[in-house]
Scaffold this motif. Structure first.
Motif, PDB file in Angstrom:
ATOM      1  N   ALA A   7      47.809  22.103  88.670  1.00 39.43           N
ATOM      2  CA  ALA A   7      49.148  22.517  88.221  1.00 39.43           C
ATOM      3  C   ALA A   7      49.405  23.945  88.671  1.00 39.43           C
ATOM      4  N   PRO A   8      50.618  24.250  89.063  1.00 38.03           N
ATOM      5  CA  PRO A   8      50.928  25.624  89.488  1.00 38.03           C
ATOM      6  C   PRO A   8      50.905  26.589  88.304  1.00 38.03           C
TER       7      PRO A   8
ATOM      8  N   SER B 157      54.873  29.749  92.869  1.00 39.44           N
ATOM      9  CA  SER B 157      55.622  30.153  91.664  1.00 39.44           C
ATOM     10  C   SER B 157      56.308  31.493  91.866  1.00 39.44           C
ATOM     11  N   MET B 158      55.612  32.428  92.507  1.00 40.98           N
ATOM     12  CA  MET B 158      56.174  33.753  92.695  1.00 40.98           C
ATOM     13  C   MET B 158      57.335  33.735  93.680  1.00 40.98           C
TER      14      MET B 158
ATOM     15  N   PRO C 213      61.235  39.311  82.489  1.00 39.39           N
ATOM     16  CA  PRO C 213      60.890  38.397  81.386  1.00 39.39           C
ATOM     17  C   PRO C 213      59.865  37.335  81.788  1.00 39.39           C
ATOM     18  N   GLN C 214      59.731  37.040  83.092  1.00 36.95           N
ATOM     19  CA  GLN C 214      58.770  36.046  83.564  1.00 36.95           C
ATOM     20  C   GLN C 214      57.393  36.650  83.817  1.00 36.95           C
ATOM     21  N   GLY C 215      57.287  37.956  83.583  1.00 32.81           N
ATOM     22  CA  GLY C 215      55.991  38.607  83.736  1.00 32.81           C
ATOM     23  C   GLY C 215      55.741  39.209  85.089  1.00 32.81           C
TER      24      GLY C 215
ATOM     25  N   GLN D  13      52.150  40.021  89.663  1.00 38.84           N
ATOM     26  CA  GLN D  13      52.134  39.133  88.497  1.00 38.84           C
ATOM     27  C   GLN D  13      51.348  39.809  87.379  1.00 38.84           C
ATOM     28  N   GLY D  14      51.920  39.810  86.156  1.00 31.72           N
ATOM     29  CA  GLY D  14      51.261  40.439  85.025  1.00 31.72           C
ATOM     30  C   GLY D  14      50.121  39.585  84.499  1.00 31.72           C
ATOM     31  N   ALA D  15      49.411  40.213  83.509  1.00 34.65           N
ATOM     32  CA  ALA D  15      48.228  39.534  82.970  1.00 34.65           C
ATOM     33  C   ALA D  15      48.580  38.375  82.087  1.00 34.65           C
TER      34      ALA D  15
END
Length: 409
Positions: free
Chosen positions: A335-336, A343-344, A389-391, A405-407
């Motif tokens: 799964a992504p 996703s990014m 908001p998506q990190g 991409q955040g943690a």
């Protein structure tokens, strides 16, 4: 606060002069009373003590004057106000005094009224100045100068002082204060003596009862000096005060020391200490409660981690460890996840303008570097606002747009 009350002698520059003094630790009880030469007087600390010079009734004369309107003001002892008031007093008292006004020292009553007669204490200027200087040269700087008796204290009381062979009657009448040899004639001159309370020292109490033909109140001279020191009067005015700041500082320092040590402020000090203690206990209780709540939340988060992923034995940073475990599961299942390039890029494509097509794409460890994009600051801010908001964090480095991409993903 320790207070040394020194009665100024008639000849302060005389090396053989003896000084009557009273030493009190709390302002209300006598710790020591004696008569000694200047060099043997007790020393008090500047930080926790004060020296009060007491002027005897024989050295003072009292007068009531009506000052012209506007003489007294908020700036009485500054900006030349003292000189103006002094000049007014010279004119009003010149005809009442036997000596030249330039040779005399004047002092106004505390908080003098502006619409009523004002009490003025008068004494020899050179004598008072030399007496204060002698005390200061001996290491006993004078904080206040108070009269032995004030018109307010003599309003309803007569005092008998001295010795059996030289007794004096001190009283106020007809706008003045007088010290007269004790006799029936002196009592008659005072007027209304029968309605007033009579206070006498031990040495003259029997003589006072004989002359007044009634019982009198016994009072030690030391107690009377303590009462005088508690008076609001301060004769250090006009040329005895160098500046308004010095006068204000002296008043505030005496008030602060009184507040910290005087018995009459003991209840207030205890109330302040109790209030501080209550606030301290309340703050500690609130901090303990907040800390307990925070620990409970941390334990709950750790419990979710260990329950969901039993293989995790040691919890160091539950959110980070949870994200890593979720990413591992996603990778194993195919799964992504938010760390994937797909996703990014999908998130960036949804937020970026249609014409924003990069020339090259680099991806490494949750970071995408898009090269060759020409976006202005407004467009970058809009993309960052939508991806946050998506990190994702969006930065611009030269002509590259970097998405990290955040943690939490």
């Amino acid at each position: 606060m320790t207070t040394l009350i020194v009665t100024l002698p008639a000849e302060p520059l005389d090396a053989a002069a003896l000084y009557d003094y009273v030493l009190t630790r709390d302002g209300s009880t006598v710790a020591e009373q004696s008569r000694a030469p200047l060099a043997l007087l007790p020393l008090v600390g500047k930080a926790d003590g004060e020296v009060v010079a007491l002027v005897t009734a024989q050295r003072l004369s009292w007068h009531q004057v009506q000052l012209p309107k506007g003489t007294l003001g908020r700036r009485l002892f500054q900006d030349g106000g003292a000189l103006r008031v002094r000049a007014v007093l010279d004119g009003l008292l010149e005809d009442r005094l036997l000596d030249d006004t330039e040779q005399l020292h004047f002092a106004l009553e505390p908080q003098p009224p502006t619409d009523a007669p004002v009490w003025v204490a008068v004494c020899e200027r050179a004598w008072l100045r030399s007496a204060v200087q002698v005390l200061e040269q001996s290491g006993r700087a004078v904080n206040r100068i108070v009269p032995e008796f004030t018109p307010q204290a003599l309003a309803d009381t007569l005092y008998v002082t001295g010795e059996a062979d030289a007794a004096y009657l001190v009283g106020a009448a007809q706008g003045s204060v007088a010290v007269l040899p004790l006799s029936r004639d002196a009592i008659a001159l005072r007027g209304g003596a029968q309605e007033k309370n009579v206070v006498a020292e031990p040495a003259v109490v029997a003589l006072a009862e004989q002359v007044f033909q009634r019982s009198v109140t016994l009072q030690q001279s030391a107690q009377r000096q303590l009462q005088a020191a508690q008076s609001a009067w301060d004769l250090a005015q006009f040329d005895l005060v160098t500046s308004q700041s010095a006068r204000t500082w002296k008043r505030w320092s005496v008030g602060a020391r009184s507040l910290l040590s005087a018995p009459r402020w003991r209840a207030a000090r205890l109330a302040v200490l109790a209030l501080l203690a209550i606030n301290l206990v309340g703050l500690n209780t609130w901090a303990w409660k907040e800390k307990s709540l925070l620990n409970s939340q941390r334990q709950a988060i750790a419990a979710v981690l260990t329950t969901t992923f039993p293989q995790v034995r040691v919890v160091v940073d539950a959110p980070v460890q949870m994200a890593r475990e979720v990413a591992t599961l996603q990778q194993a299942s195919g799964a992504p996840s938010g760390r994937d390039l797909e996703s990014m890029l999908g998130a960036f494509g949804a937020a970026a303008p249609v014409a924003a097509v990069p020339n090259a794409i680099e991806y490494a460890a949750g970071e995408v570097r898009l090269k060759g994009l020409t976006l202005n600051a407004e467009q970058i801010n809009a993309i960052s606002f939508q991806l946050k908001p998506q990190g994702y964090a969006v930065n611009v480095e030269a002509d590259n747009v970097v998405i990290k991409q955040g943690a939490g993903l």
